[in-house]
Design a protein around this motif. Structure first.
Motif, PDB file in Angstrom:
ATOM      1  N   ARG A 118       0.826  -1.202   0.000  1.00 19.31           N
ATOM      2  CA  ARG A 118       0.000   0.000   0.000  1.00 19.31           C
ATOM      3  C   ARG A 118       0.867   1.261   0.000  1.00 19.31           C
ATOM      4  O   ARG A 118       0.385   2.352   0.292  1.00 19.31           O
ATOM      5  CB  ARG A 118      -0.941  -0.008   1.203  1.00 19.31           C
ATOM      6  N   SER A 119       2.125   1.078  -0.372  1.00 20.61           N
ATOM      7  CA  SER A 119       3.093   2.182  -0.376  1.00 20.61           C
ATOM      8  C   SER A 119       3.649   2.407  -1.773  1.00 20.61           C
ATOM      9  O   SER A 119       3.513   1.553  -2.660  1.00 20.61           O
ATOM     10  CB  SER A 119       4.250   1.877   0.584  1.00 20.61           C
ATOM     11  N   ILE A 120       4.282   3.558  -1.945  1.00 20.76           N
ATOM     12  CA  ILE A 120       5.051   3.824  -3.155  1.00 20.76           C
ATOM     13  C   ILE A 120       6.521   3.970  -2.766  1.00 20.76           C
ATOM     14  O   ILE A 120       6.849   4.244  -1.605  1.00 20.76           O
ATOM     15  CB  ILE A 120       4.572   5.092  -3.894  1.00 20.76           C
ATOM     16  N   VAL A 121       7.399   3.777  -3.738  1.00 25.34           N
ATOM     17  CA  VAL A 121       8.830   3.992  -3.529  1.00 25.34           C
ATOM     18  C   VAL A 121       9.179   5.352  -4.122  1.00 25.34           C
ATOM     19  O   VAL A 121       8.755   5.679  -5.235  1.00 25.34           O
ATOM     20  CB  VAL A 121       9.666   2.876  -4.181  1.00 25.34           C
ATOM     21  N   VAL A 122       9.949   6.148  -3.378  1.00 25.19           N
ATOM     22  CA  VAL A 122      10.267   7.520  -3.776  1.00 25.19           C
ATOM     23  C   VAL A 122      11.778   7.738  -3.763  1.00 25.19           C
ATOM     24  O   VAL A 122      12.464   7.362  -2.797  1.00 25.19           O
ATOM     25  CB  VAL A 122       9.617   8.545  -2.821  1.00 25.19           C
ATOM     26  N   TRP A 123      12.288   8.337  -4.853  1.00 23.65           N
ATOM     27  CA  TRP A 123      13.640   8.884  -4.895  1.00 23.65           C
ATOM     28  C   TRP A 123      13.528  10.374  -5.198  1.00 23.65           C
ATOM     29  O   TRP A 123      12.546  10.808  -5.804  1.00 23.65           O
ATOM     30  CB  TRP A 123      14.472   8.263  -6.013  1.00 23.65           C
ATOM     31  N   GLU A 124      14.542  11.151  -4.854  1.00 20.87           N
ATOM     32  CA  GLU A 124      14.575  12.544  -5.281  1.00 20.87           C
ATOM     33  C   GLU A 124      15.988  12.956  -5.648  1.00 20.87           C
ATOM     34  O   GLU A 124      16.971  12.346  -5.207  1.00 20.87           O
ATOM     35  CB  GLU A 124      13.985  13.477  -4.231  1.00 20.87           C
ATOM     36  N   SER A 125      16.075  13.984  -6.488  1.00 16.73           N
ATOM     37  CA  SER A 125      17.372  14.400  -7.033  1.00 16.73           C
ATOM     38  C   SER A 125      17.319  15.881  -7.409  1.00 16.73           C
ATOM     39  O   SER A 125      16.249  16.410  -7.737  1.00 16.73           O
ATOM     40  CB  SER A 125      17.703  13.573  -8.283  1.00 16.73           C
ATOM     41  N   ALA A 126      18.479  16.527  -7.390  1.00 17.20           N
ATOM     42  CA  ALA A 126      18.578  17.909  -7.850  1.00 17.20           C
ATOM     43  C   ALA A 126      19.093  17.997  -9.280  1.00 17.20           C
ATOM     44  O   ALA A 126      19.028  19.066  -9.897  1.00 17.20           O
ATOM     45  CB  ALA A 126      19.492  18.710  -6.920  1.00 17.20           C
ATOM     46  N   ASP A 127      19.609  16.876  -9.817  1.00 19.70           N
ATOM     47  CA  ASP A 127      20.249  16.959 -11.133  1.00 19.70           C
ATOM     48  C   ASP A 127      19.987  15.760 -12.047  1.00 19.70           C
ATOM     49  O   ASP A 127      20.577  15.672 -13.126  1.00 19.70           O
ATOM     50  CB  ASP A 127      21.760  17.135 -10.965  1.00 19.70           C
ATOM     51  N   LEU A 128      19.143  14.830 -11.630  1.00 20.65           N
ATOM     52  CA  LEU A 128      18.804  13.619 -12.391  1.00 20.65           C
ATOM     53  C   LEU A 128      19.929  12.583 -12.423  1.00 20.65           C
ATOM     54  O   LEU A 128      19.738  11.501 -12.979  1.00 20.65           O
ATOM     55  CB  LEU A 128      18.387  13.947 -13.840  1.00 20.65           C
ATOM     56  N   VAL A 129      21.056  12.898 -11.817  1.00 23.14           N
ATOM     57  CA  VAL A 129      22.204  11.983 -11.813  1.00 23.14           C
ATOM     58  C   VAL A 129      22.430  11.396 -10.421  1.00 23.14           C
ATOM     59  O   VAL A 129      22.546  10.179 -10.247  1.00 23.14           O
ATOM     60  CB  VAL A 129      23.481  12.694 -12.316  1.00 23.14           C
ATOM     61  N   ARG A 130      22.484  12.266  -9.417  1.00 24.82           N
ATOM     62  CA  ARG A 130      22.677  11.825  -8.032  1.00 24.82           C
ATOM     63  C   ARG A 130      21.314  11.774  -7.348  1.00 24.82           C
ATOM     64  O   ARG A 130      20.637  12.797  -7.241  1.00 24.82           O
ATOM     65  CB  ARG A 130      23.614  12.786  -7.298  1.00 24.82           C
ATOM     66  N   TRP A 131      20.950  10.582  -6.904  1.00 25.63           N
ATOM     67  CA  TRP A 131      19.624  10.366  -6.338  1.00 25.63           C
ATOM     68  C   TRP A 131      19.729   9.985  -4.866  1.00 25.63           C
ATOM     69  O   TRP A 131      20.704   9.370  -4.436  1.00 25.63           O
ATOM     70  CB  TRP A 131      18.892   9.253  -7.106  1.00 25.63           C
ATOM     71  N   SER A 132      18.702  10.335  -4.123  1.00 24.01           N
ATOM     72  CA  SER A 132      18.626   9.937  -2.724  1.00 24.01           C
ATOM     73  C   SER A 132      18.469   8.423  -2.627  1.00 24.01           C
ATOM     74  O   SER A 132      18.180   7.746  -3.623  1.00 24.01           O
ATOM     75  CB  SER A 132      17.425  10.621  -2.061  1.00 24.01           C
ATOM     76  N   ALA A 133      18.615   7.905  -1.428  1.00 19.88           N
ATOM     77  CA  ALA A 133      18.254   6.513  -1.187  1.00 19.88           C
ATOM     78  C   ALA A 133      16.737   6.381  -1.350  1.00 19.88           C
ATOM     79  O   ALA A 133      15.988   7.334  -1.097  1.00 19.88           O
ATOM     80  CB  ALA A 133      18.668   6.098   0.211  1.00 19.88           C
ATOM     81  N   PRO A 134      16.249   5.225  -1.803  1.00 23.16           N
ATOM     82  CA  PRO A 134      14.802   5.056  -1.934  1.00 23.16           C
ATOM     83  C   PRO A 134      14.128   5.034  -0.566  1.00 23.16           C
ATOM     84  O   PRO A 134      14.710   4.579   0.414  1.00 23.16           O
ATOM     85  CB  PRO A 134      14.675   3.709  -2.637  1.00 23.16           C
ATOM     86  N   ARG A 135      12.925   5.542  -0.506  1.00 24.22           N
ATOM     87  CA  ARG A 135      12.138   5.461   0.726  1.00 24.22           C
ATOM     88  C   ARG A 135      10.753   4.935   0.395  1.00 24.22           C
ATOM     89  O   ARG A 135      10.210   5.189  -0.681  1.00 24.22           O
ATOM     90  CB  ARG A 135      12.058   6.811   1.438  1.00 24.22           C
ATOM     91  N   LEU A 136      10.203   4.204   1.339  1.00 22.78           N
ATOM     92  CA  LEU A 136       8.883   3.604   1.188  1.00 22.78           C
ATOM     93  C   LEU A 136       7.882   4.482   1.930  1.00 22.78           C
ATOM     94  O   LEU A 136       8.030   4.721   3.126  1.00 22.78           O
ATOM     95  CB  LEU A 136       8.903   2.195   1.771  1.00 22.78           C
ATOM     96  N   VAL A 137       6.861   4.979   1.201  1.00 28.65           N
ATOM     97  CA  VAL A 137       5.900   5.909   1.794  1.00 28.65           C
ATOM     98  C   VAL A 137       4.489   5.350   1.619  1.00 28.65           C
ATOM     99  O   VAL A 137       4.027   5.164   0.479  1.00 28.65           O
ATOM    100  CB  VAL A 137       5.982   7.296   1.139  1.00 28.65           C
ATOM    101  N   PRO A 138       3.766   5.064   2.707  1.00 30.16           N
ATOM    102  CA  PRO A 138       2.393   4.576   2.570  1.00 30.16           C
ATOM    103  C   PRO A 138       1.462   5.684   2.074  1.00 30.16           C
ATOM    104  O   PRO A 138       1.546   6.824   2.525  1.00 30.16           O
ATOM    105  CB  PRO A 138       2.030   4.148   3.995  1.00 30.16           C
ATOM    106  N   VAL A 139       0.582   5.339   1.128  1.00 34.23           N
ATOM    107  CA  VAL A 139      -0.358   6.330   0.591  1.00 34.23           C
ATOM    108  C   VAL A 139      -1.808   5.847   0.615  1.00 34.23           C
ATOM    109  O   VAL A 139      -2.733   6.661   0.596  1.00 34.23           O
ATOM    110  CB  VAL A 139       0.020   6.732  -0.857  1.00 34.23           C
TER     111      VAL A 139
END
Length: 340
Positions: A118-139
């Motif tokens: 019931r969750s999604i996996v989320v990454w984020e980045s400022a430049d499309l090259v270096r990404w955060s670690a994935p996080r699991l977020v219930p929605v």
């Protein structure tokens, strides 16, 4: 001073360092496209995130910077499908969200929609090259059996992202999720992809529908979804397993107007995972539809969203057989960083 600021902005746009906002987005300084996708459940690495780059501004010719996955999930089921990338309204941050689902080595789709994540996996980045670690977020609520194919659209009226996905829903007195149900499109809002509002139903036609995606043009929102009923008789429809196009002036309207059903029926045997985007160089839209049977994406194009006339494009050179994903326009600077 004002003239200097304008000149500086023009130079930054030309260099690919600033994405023009507002009305200037009609002809932004994009130099190509990023394709994020997965490749299927047939291999151990197929349910991870892959990147490909277009050959310049040609959305029908693609190249892969690397052979393996660009991003891997080590959270939840440790598999991801249906990756979707969105640029923030300021252009300084990107979010990649995906379905938390691993089907490799399994053949239990019913389990995945009755008792899936019931969750999604989320990454984020400022430049499309270096990404955060994935996080699991219930929605989704506990009454949901799954969360499939999450996408997002920024709503300036709310100052927030509208995140939407497909879920089966079960009665509160059915914790075992044993009753009959079907997928409908849910949504929640967020400003940071960490904290989400309570999920609500957005699109429920009374039968299973999945894989909605949205594009905006001239004040209208155009929504593309897969009619998830089977083809033919027995309570199904001749347009089952094909794409439907609708439109509305209000993003979260419960009553979009039908534009066209059965998109792709004369060209493919059935499709899902539609993705839609505008050409960087001309007044043309592309619709990629993920064909059943492992064929991967098939491209269609139109110059008139209101016509629903999507013509297949022959001879496209896609990166292998990409499955349900996203095509994102990128600036020159972003393109060169991704190509390294």
């Amino acid at each position: 001073m004002r003239g200097f600021r304008i000149l500086a902005s023009v130079l930054l746009i030309a260099a690919g360092l600033l994405v023009p906002m507002g009305p200037a987005l009609a002809h932004p300084g994009y130099a190509g496209y990023l394709f994020a996708y997965f490749t299927g459940e047939g291999t151990a690495d197929g349910e991870q995130v892959y990147f490909a780059l277009s050959q310049g501004n040609d959305p029908l010719r693609w190249q892969q910077p690397g052979a393996g996955p660009a991003l891997r999930s080590d959270v939840g089921t440790k598999g991801v499908r249906d990756p979707f990338v969105i640029r923030s309204p300021r252009g300084d941050r990107f979010y990649l969200i995906a379905t938390d689902l691993r089907m490799y080595g399994r053949d239990d789709w019913e389990q995945s929609w009755r008792h899936g994540s019931r969750s999604i996996v989320v990454w984020e980045s400022a430049d499309l090259v270096r990404w955060s670690a994935p996080r699991l977020v219930p929605v989704a609520p506990e009454t949901a059996g799954n969360v499939w194919a999450p996408e997002a659209f920024y709503d300036p009226a709310r100052g927030a992202y509208v995140v939407f996905w497909a879920s089966t829903l079960y009665p509160a007195d059915d914790p075992g999720h044993v009753t009959t149900s079907y997928n409908r499109i849910m949504y929640a809002t967020t400003r940071d992809f960490r904290t989400f509002s309570e999920a609500k139903t957005w699109f429920d036609p009374g039968h299973s529908v999945i894989d909605s995606t949205v594009i905006r043009h001239d004040g209208e929102y155009y929504r593309f979804s897969q009619d998830d009923r089977g083809p033919g008789g027995g309570g199904s429809t001749p347009c089952g397993r094909y794409v439907t196009e609708e439109k509305s002036k209000v993003l979260l309207s419960r009553s979009y107007d039908l534009v066209k059903e059965c998109i792709g029926k004369d060209a493919i045997v059935g499709g899902e995972g539609p993705l839609v985007f505008r050409s960087n160089t001309e007044k043309r839209r592309y619709l990629f539809v993920d064909e059943y049977g492992g064929a991967g994406y098939r491209p269609f194009e139109t110059t008139d969203l209101d016509s629903g006339d999507w013509r297949p494009v022959p001879g496209a050179q896609l990166p292998g057989k990409p499955r349900h994903g996203t095509v994102l326009p990128v600036t020159r600077a972003e393109y060169h960083r991704l190509a390294r």
